[in-house]
Design a protein around this motif. Structure first.
Motif, PDB file in Angstrom:
ATOM      1  N   LEU A   1     -16.282 -15.875 -31.108  1.00  0.00           N
ATOM      2  CA  LEU A   1     -16.630 -16.294 -32.462  1.00  0.00           C
ATOM      3  C   LEU A   1     -17.205 -15.109 -33.242  1.00  0.00           C
ATOM      4  O   LEU A   1     -17.906 -14.269 -32.675  1.00  0.00           O
TER       5      LEU A   1
ATOM      6  N   ARG B   1     -25.062 -25.014 -31.953  1.00  0.00           N
ATOM      7  CA  ARG B   1     -23.902 -25.888 -31.804  1.00  0.00           C
ATOM      8  C   ARG B   1     -24.325 -27.350 -31.873  1.00  0.00           C
ATOM      9  O   ARG B   1     -25.467 -27.681 -31.556  1.00  0.00           O
TER      10      ARG B   1
ATOM     11  N   VAL C   1     -15.081 -25.712 -31.678  1.00  0.00           N
ATOM     12  CA  VAL C   1     -14.613 -25.236 -30.367  1.00  0.00           C
ATOM     13  C   VAL C   1     -14.363 -26.457 -29.504  1.00  0.00           C
ATOM     14  O   VAL C   1     -15.268 -27.262 -29.291  1.00  0.00           O
TER      15      VAL C   1
ATOM     16  N   GLY D   1     -12.949 -20.137 -33.766  1.00  0.00           N
ATOM     17  CA  GLY D   1     -12.933 -21.382 -33.013  1.00  0.00           C
ATOM     18  C   GLY D   1     -11.522 -21.828 -32.707  1.00  0.00           C
ATOM     19  O   GLY D   1     -10.545 -21.252 -33.181  1.00  0.00           O
TER      20      GLY D   1
ATOM     21  N   THR E   1     -17.815 -28.081 -25.754  1.00  0.00           N
ATOM     22  CA  THR E   1     -17.148 -28.584 -26.948  1.00  0.00           C
ATOM     23  C   THR E   1     -18.178 -28.963 -28.004  1.00  0.00           C
ATOM     24  O   THR E   1     -19.096 -29.739 -27.740  1.00  0.00           O
TER      25      THR E   1
ATOM     26  N   LEU F   1     -13.280 -17.567 -25.604  1.00  0.00           N
ATOM     27  CA  LEU F   1     -13.135 -17.466 -27.051  1.00  0.00           C
ATOM     28  C   LEU F   1     -14.185 -16.503 -27.569  1.00  0.00           C
ATOM     29  O   LEU F   1     -15.254 -16.364 -26.964  1.00  0.00           O
TER      30      LEU F   1
ATOM     31  N   TYR G   1     -19.730 -25.065 -33.800  1.00  0.00           N
ATOM     32  CA  TYR G   1     -20.634 -23.925 -33.666  1.00  0.00           C
ATOM     33  C   TYR G   1     -20.992 -23.396 -35.052  1.00  0.00           C
ATOM     34  O   TYR G   1     -20.099 -23.105 -35.864  1.00  0.00           O
TER      35      TYR G   1
END
Length: 122
Positions: free
Chosen positions: A20, A38, A118, A9, A90, A18, A93
């Motif tokens: 994860l 999330r 995130v 993150g 946003t 990104l 997560y």
């Protein structure tokens, strides 16, 4: 006991990417589905994507075409590649492992990671 540890993150600009990762460790014979959920600020936790042992995937509509879930069964690890990130992505997560069995006769338990933040912002 089983632990799930997320990583990857961070802060990213809109349109960025990104990846994860979530590794499960402990007394593990098998894991059924693994997935990512999330929780956006001020909202409830929601499904992002899941993947079965055989590789079948399921995605929440808003991430289809942008996020890709994958899994390494040998490493008990699940990944989430997130592209074209938006501010509405946003959230914290969370990794999920469903029906984790410690022996062949064990029915299995569900485990959650502690979450990774995130933030998508310019």
């Amino acid at each position: 006991q089983v632990q799930l540890v997320e990583s990857g993150g961070g802060l990213v600009q809109p349109g960025g990417s990104l990846r994860l990762s979530c590794a499960a460790s402990g007394s593990i014979f098998s894991i059924n589905a693994m997935g990512w959920y999330r929780q956006p600020p001020g909202k409830e936790r929601e499904l992002v994507a899941t993947i079965t042992t055989g590789g079948s995937t399921n995605y929440e509509d808003s991430v289809k075409g942008r996020f890709t879930i994958s899994r390494d069964n040998a490493k008990n690890t699940v990944y989430l590649q997130m592209n074209s990130l938006k501010p509405e992505d946003t959230a914290v997560y969370y990794c999920n492992a469903d029906r984790v069995r410690s022996t062949p006769l064990h029915f299995g338990m569900t485990y959650w990671g502690k979450g990774t933040l995130v933030t998508v912002s310019s």
